[in-house]
Design a protein around this motif. Structure first.
Motif, PDB file in Angstrom:
ATOM      1  N   ARG A   1       0.845  -1.179   0.000  1.00  0.00           N
ATOM      2  CA  ARG A   1       0.000   0.000   0.000  1.00  0.00           C
ATOM      3  C   ARG A   1       0.881   1.230   0.000  1.00  0.00           C
ATOM      4  O   ARG A   1       1.804   1.336   0.802  1.00  0.00           O
ATOM      5  N   TYR A   2       0.588   2.140  -0.892  1.00  0.00           N
ATOM      6  CA  TYR A   2       1.406   3.338  -0.959  1.00  0.00           C
ATOM      7  C   TYR A   2       0.658   4.411  -1.737  1.00  0.00           C
ATOM      8  O   TYR A   2      -0.377   4.165  -2.345  1.00  0.00           O
ATOM      9  N   PHE A   3       1.180   5.623  -1.698  1.00  0.00           N
ATOM     10  CA  PHE A   3       0.676   6.650  -2.603  1.00  0.00           C
ATOM     11  C   PHE A   3       1.859   7.478  -3.070  1.00  0.00           C
ATOM     12  O   PHE A   3       2.955   7.396  -2.515  1.00  0.00           O
ATOM     13  N   GLU A   4       1.631   8.237  -4.141  1.00  0.00           N
ATOM     14  CA  GLU A   4       2.725   9.032  -4.685  1.00  0.00           C
ATOM     15  C   GLU A   4       2.387  10.510  -4.606  1.00  0.00           C
ATOM     16  O   GLU A   4       1.244  10.902  -4.821  1.00  0.00           O
ATOM     17  N   SER A   5       3.381  11.299  -4.249  1.00  0.00           N
ATOM     18  CA  SER A   5       3.183  12.745  -4.181  1.00  0.00           C
ATOM     19  C   SER A   5       4.472  13.409  -4.649  1.00  0.00           C
ATOM     20  O   SER A   5       5.554  13.077  -4.152  1.00  0.00           O
ATOM     21  N   ASN A   6       4.368  14.312  -5.615  1.00  0.00           N
ATOM     22  CA  ASN A   6       5.530  14.958  -6.215  1.00  0.00           C
ATOM     23  C   ASN A   6       6.588  13.946  -6.642  1.00  0.00           C
ATOM     24  O   ASN A   6       7.778  14.140  -6.409  1.00  0.00           O
ATOM     25  N   GLY A   7       6.132  12.866  -7.232  1.00  0.00           N
ATOM     26  CA  GLY A   7       7.061  11.878  -7.765  1.00  0.00           C
ATOM     27  C   GLY A   7       7.712  10.999  -6.725  1.00  0.00           C
ATOM     28  O   GLY A   7       8.520  10.136  -7.052  1.00  0.00           O
ATOM     29  N   LYS A   8       7.369  11.187  -5.467  1.00  0.00           N
ATOM     30  CA  LYS A   8       7.963  10.346  -4.429  1.00  0.00           C
ATOM     31  C   LYS A   8       6.920   9.362  -3.922  1.00  0.00           C
ATOM     32  O   LYS A   8       5.747   9.701  -3.765  1.00  0.00           O
ATOM     33  N   ARG A   9       7.367   8.131  -3.697  1.00  0.00           N
ATOM     34  CA  ARG A   9       6.454   7.100  -3.232  1.00  0.00           C
ATOM     35  C   ARG A   9       6.493   6.998  -1.708  1.00  0.00           C
ATOM     36  O   ARG A   9       7.560   6.946  -1.106  1.00  0.00           O
ATOM     37  N   TYR A  10       5.308   7.015  -1.109  1.00  0.00           N
ATOM     38  CA  TYR A  10       5.210   6.862   0.345  1.00  0.00           C
ATOM     39  C   TYR A  10       4.456   5.580   0.651  1.00  0.00           C
ATOM     40  O   TYR A  10       3.276   5.464   0.328  1.00  0.00           O
ATOM     41  N   HIS A  11       5.129   4.596   1.255  1.00  0.00           N
ATOM     42  CA  HIS A  11       4.455   3.337   1.570  1.00  0.00           C
ATOM     43  C   HIS A  11       3.837   3.395   2.966  1.00  0.00           C
ATOM     44  O   HIS A  11       3.977   4.390   3.680  1.00  0.00           O
ATOM     45  N   HIS A  12       3.146   2.323   3.337  1.00  0.00           N
ATOM     46  CA  HIS A  12       2.248   2.378   4.494  1.00  0.00           C
ATOM     47  C   HIS A  12       2.868   1.964   5.827  1.00  0.00           C
ATOM     48  O   HIS A  12       2.203   2.022   6.849  1.00  0.00           O
ATOM     49  N   ILE A  13       4.129   1.531   5.820  1.00  0.00           N
ATOM     50  CA  ILE A  13       4.713   1.088   7.094  1.00  0.00           C
ATOM     51  C   ILE A  13       5.391   2.287   7.759  1.00  0.00           C
ATOM     52  O   ILE A  13       6.496   2.684   7.387  1.00  0.00           O
ATOM     53  N   LEU A  14       4.695   2.862   8.730  1.00  0.00           N
ATOM     54  CA  LEU A  14       5.168   4.103   9.344  1.00  0.00           C
ATOM     55  C   LEU A  14       6.099   3.825  10.524  1.00  0.00           C
ATOM     56  O   LEU A  14       5.875   2.908  11.312  1.00  0.00           O
ATOM     57  N   ASN A  15       7.132   4.632  10.623  1.00  0.00           N
ATOM     58  CA  ASN A  15       8.068   4.549  11.736  1.00  0.00           C
ATOM     59  C   ASN A  15       7.534   5.421  12.877  1.00  0.00           C
ATOM     60  O   ASN A  15       7.416   6.628  12.731  1.00  0.00           O
ATOM     61  N   PRO A  16       7.204   4.803  14.029  1.00  0.00           N
ATOM     62  CA  PRO A  16       6.592   5.569  15.118  1.00  0.00           C
ATOM     63  C   PRO A  16       7.530   6.591  15.740  1.00  0.00           C
ATOM     64  O   PRO A  16       7.077   7.472  16.476  1.00  0.00           O
ATOM     65  N   GLU A  17       8.825   6.493  15.459  1.00  0.00           N
ATOM     66  CA  GLU A  17       9.766   7.454  16.035  1.00  0.00           C
ATOM     67  C   GLU A  17       9.932   8.690  15.160  1.00  0.00           C
ATOM     68  O   GLU A  17      10.045   9.808  15.661  1.00  0.00           O
ATOM     69  N   THR A  18       9.922   8.501  13.837  1.00  0.00           N
ATOM     70  CA  THR A  18      10.092   9.657  12.939  1.00  0.00           C
ATOM     71  C   THR A  18       8.745  10.198  12.465  1.00  0.00           C
ATOM     72  O   THR A  18       8.640  11.373  12.108  1.00  0.00           O
ATOM     73  N   GLY A  19       7.753   9.329  12.423  1.00  0.00           N
ATOM     74  CA  GLY A  19       6.449   9.742  11.908  1.00  0.00           C
ATOM     75  C   GLY A  19       6.322   9.602  10.401  1.00  0.00           C
ATOM     76  O   GLY A  19       5.283   9.910   9.827  1.00  0.00           O
ATOM     77  N   TYR A  20       7.400   9.144   9.741  1.00  0.00           N
ATOM     78  CA  TYR A  20       7.385   8.977   8.279  1.00  0.00           C
ATOM     79  C   TYR A  20       7.458   7.488   7.911  1.00  0.00           C
ATOM     80  O   TYR A  20       7.855   6.669   8.745  1.00  0.00           O
ATOM     81  N   PRO A  21       7.101   7.151   6.664  1.00  0.00           N
ATOM     82  CA  PRO A  21       7.288   5.759   6.241  1.00  0.00           C
ATOM     83  C   PRO A  21       8.742   5.346   6.450  1.00  0.00           C
ATOM     84  O   PRO A  21       9.647   6.126   6.150  1.00  0.00           O
ATOM     85  N   GLU A  22       8.929   4.161   6.978  1.00  0.00           N
ATOM     86  CA  GLU A  22      10.283   3.688   7.280  1.00  0.00           C
ATOM     87  C   GLU A  22      11.085   3.532   5.992  1.00  0.00           C
ATOM     88  O   GLU A  22      10.627   2.905   5.046  1.00  0.00           O
ATOM     89  N   GLU A  23      12.253   4.141   5.965  1.00  0.00           N
ATOM     90  CA  GLU A  23      13.106   3.984   4.786  1.00  0.00           C
ATOM     91  C   GLU A  23      14.363   3.245   5.170  1.00  0.00           C
ATOM     92  O   GLU A  23      15.270   3.802   5.756  1.00  0.00           O
ATOM     93  N   ASN A  24      14.372   1.958   4.884  1.00  0.00           N
ATOM     94  CA  ASN A  24      15.596   1.185   5.063  1.00  0.00           C
ATOM     95  C   ASN A  24      15.807   0.348   3.812  1.00  0.00           C
ATOM     96  O   ASN A  24      15.158   0.570   2.795  1.00  0.00           O
ATOM     97  N   SER A  25      16.701  -0.615   3.885  1.00  0.00           N
ATOM     98  CA  SER A  25      17.069  -1.344   2.676  1.00  0.00           C
ATOM     99  C   SER A  25      16.089  -2.488   2.365  1.00  0.00           C
ATOM    100  O   SER A  25      16.258  -3.186   1.375  1.00  0.00           O
ATOM    101  N   ILE A  26      15.055  -2.640   3.204  1.00  0.00           N
ATOM    102  CA  ILE A  26      14.170  -3.803   3.028  1.00  0.00           C
ATOM    103  C   ILE A  26      13.026  -3.498   2.063  1.00  0.00           C
ATOM    104  O   ILE A  26      12.349  -2.487   2.190  1.00  0.00           O
TER     105      ILE A  26
END
Lengths: 127, 364
Positions: free
Chosen positions: B263-288
């Motif tokens: 699950r994801y959506f795109e905004s300004n060409g960037k993809r935001y997926h649904h697994i949110l990091n509770p510490e940053t508040g943003y979708p988790e961005e790691n190598s997985i």
């Protein structure tokens, strides 16, 4: 029952030909016949044969709650061109053409699945 | 001359017929294999915001009532645990609405899932957090209101995410959120629980060979009818649904995958997926790209797949190695595949060449 070289040659060719005829299907499975099945809320809405000679065909879907989708097939491909769903994951999935592939639109409860000389190597899929 | 011709002719015919017989044999044995792998009875419904598919392989005369019981159970769990405002029977909505005020009595079902959710939150020190709800609502990924929130919005929302402020009282089967505005979201584990319950019902009804598939979360009963393990395709995270990159063999187990592609959506060409990091508040961005958990109970696999995703590759594998009967398969952005120590080629095979098994030495 003495065989000449020439006889052996013919036999080998014939045997190869016969074996080849039977093995052909196993080595090169006939994947030319495949169907796209469109299901809405679990019910089959349409079954469309996907063939390399197919002309472009549009399938408009008028769904519950004023939702709308336009599915398109051309050649052996099928895809969602337009959808009123919020996430448009169905459109982003792009064109599919291989048996086993599917396009899912969860908000519209619509699934397009390609059936055919399916890869029967698996029982189900972990997504 | 004449005689020899006949004899060579007859030997030719003999060899030819033998060939045809042999060829016939191969196609015969192929048919036998096909008939052994009987076709299941399959029912599909849209529940819990996803596709639920149950496949029964046993030869039973009447499957309708069994399907109905299983689907009703899943639907019941959805109604009790959803945070979708449309539902008035939801105990979780009741709990969220009482945040900062009262404790709320819940059913045994809901309590069990809350307990599990809190357990995984504790296990990961809040990397996974069952009270992620306010952030989920802020992003609204998967709805038509999905958007990238302002930084200040995220900053203001983060203090509402804290599993330690969820108090569970086992004796009275009650739960309370201490801070007003807190929201419990069982989205990461409720489907797993529903799969366990559907599988349990099938077993109670005498079914021995079946697959429960809740939006790609798989729970299998026993083995295939011929006694061999079930073969589950593992979705290629970079391809359309249905294209798998490997096969996982299961016996009376569950396989749950969490991935950025679900699950994801795109905004300004960037993809935001649904697994949110509770510490940053943003979708988790790691190598997985995706992580799959193989274990006994689907609620654990479901909770762990998200938890391990958020922990990242190294800490995620570390956690999996500590847990009994639990294995994991990671696919990373560089198309490497990392597996936990209990996974061998009898459990998992990569079927697509572009994916390479990483040497275990890489993970230290």
């Amino acid at each position: 029952m003495k065989l000449k070289k020439g006889d052996l040659f013919i036999i080998v060719i014939l045997v190869t030909a016969v074996l080849g005829w039977f093995l052909k299907d196993a080595i090169f499975p006939d994947d030319s016949s495949k169907n796209a099945v469109i299901k809405i809320d679990g019910q089959v809405y349409a079954t469309i044969p996907l063939d390399k000679d197919n002309e472009r065909q549009e399938i408009p879907l008028t769904l519950a709650d004023n939702q709308y989708m336009r599915i398109v097939t051309e050649k052996d491909q099928i895809w969602v061109e337009k959808s009123t769903c919020p996430d448009e994951v169905c459109i982003k999935t792009g064109k599919i053409s291989k048996p086993g592939q599917s396009i899912v639109c969860l908000p519209n409860k619509t699934v397009i699945h390609i059936e055919g000389a399916e890869d029967m190597d698996i029982d189900d899929l972990s997504v | 001359m004449h005689l020899r011709k006949i004899s060579s002719m007859s030997s030719l015919i003999f060899i030819l017929s033998l060939t045809i017989l042999l060829a016939g044999c191969t196609s015969f044995s192929k048919n036998a294999a096909d008939s052994q792998k009987n076709e299941p009875v399959v029912e599909t419904e849209f529940l819990m915001g996803t596709i639920v598919k149950i496949s029964i392989y046993d030869e039973v005369e009447e499957t309708d009532s069994i399907f109905r019981k299983a689907f009703e159970r899943i639907s019941d769990i959805e109604e009790r645990m959803t945070i979708n405002e449309e539902n008035e029977r939801s105990e979780i909505i009741e709990l969220n609405n009482a945040s900062g005020k009262d404790s709320v009595k819940v059913s045994r079902d809901t309590f069990y899932v809350l307990e599990k959710g809190k357990y995984f939150s504790e296990l990961s020190n809040g990397k996974y957090d069952i009270t992620i709800g306010p952030l989920v609502k802020l992003w609204n990924i998967g709805t038509d209101e999905a958007r990238v929130p302002e930084e200040t919005e995220i900053k203001n929302t983060l203090p509402l995410v804290n599993y330690e402020e969820l108090v569970l009282d086992k004796e009275h089967l009650s739960a309370q959120l201490n801070v007003p505005g807190m929201i419990v979201d069982l989205g990461a584990i409720a489907k797993g629980y529903a799969a366990d319950e559907a599988a349990r019902i099938l077993k109670e009804e005498g079914i021995k060979h079946a697959i429960v598939n809740i939006g790609g979360n798989i729970a299998v009963l026993n083995t295939r009818t011929d006694g061999t393990p079930w073969r589950l395709g593992l979705q290629d995270p970079l391809k359309p649904r249905g294209d798998y990159m490997g096969i996982v063999m299961l016996k009376d187990q569950t396989l749950v995958t969490s991935g950025t592609y679900e699950r994801y959506f795109e905004s300004n060409g960037k993809r935001y997926h649904h697994i949110l990091n509770p510490e940053t508040g943003y979708p988790e961005e790691n190598s997985i790209l995706s992580v799959s958990i193989l274990t006994k109970d689907s609620i654990d696999a479901d909770g762990l797949s998200t938890t391990v995703f958020l922990l990242g590759l190294e800490k995620g594998i570390e956690l999996v190695e500590e847990l009994p009967d639990t294995e994991a398969i990671f696919i990373t952005t560089d198309k490497k595949v990392y597996v936990s120590s209990g996974i061998d080629e009898e459990i998992f095979q990569i079927t697509r060449d572009e994916y390479q098994l990483a040497k275990s030495g890489v993970i230290k």
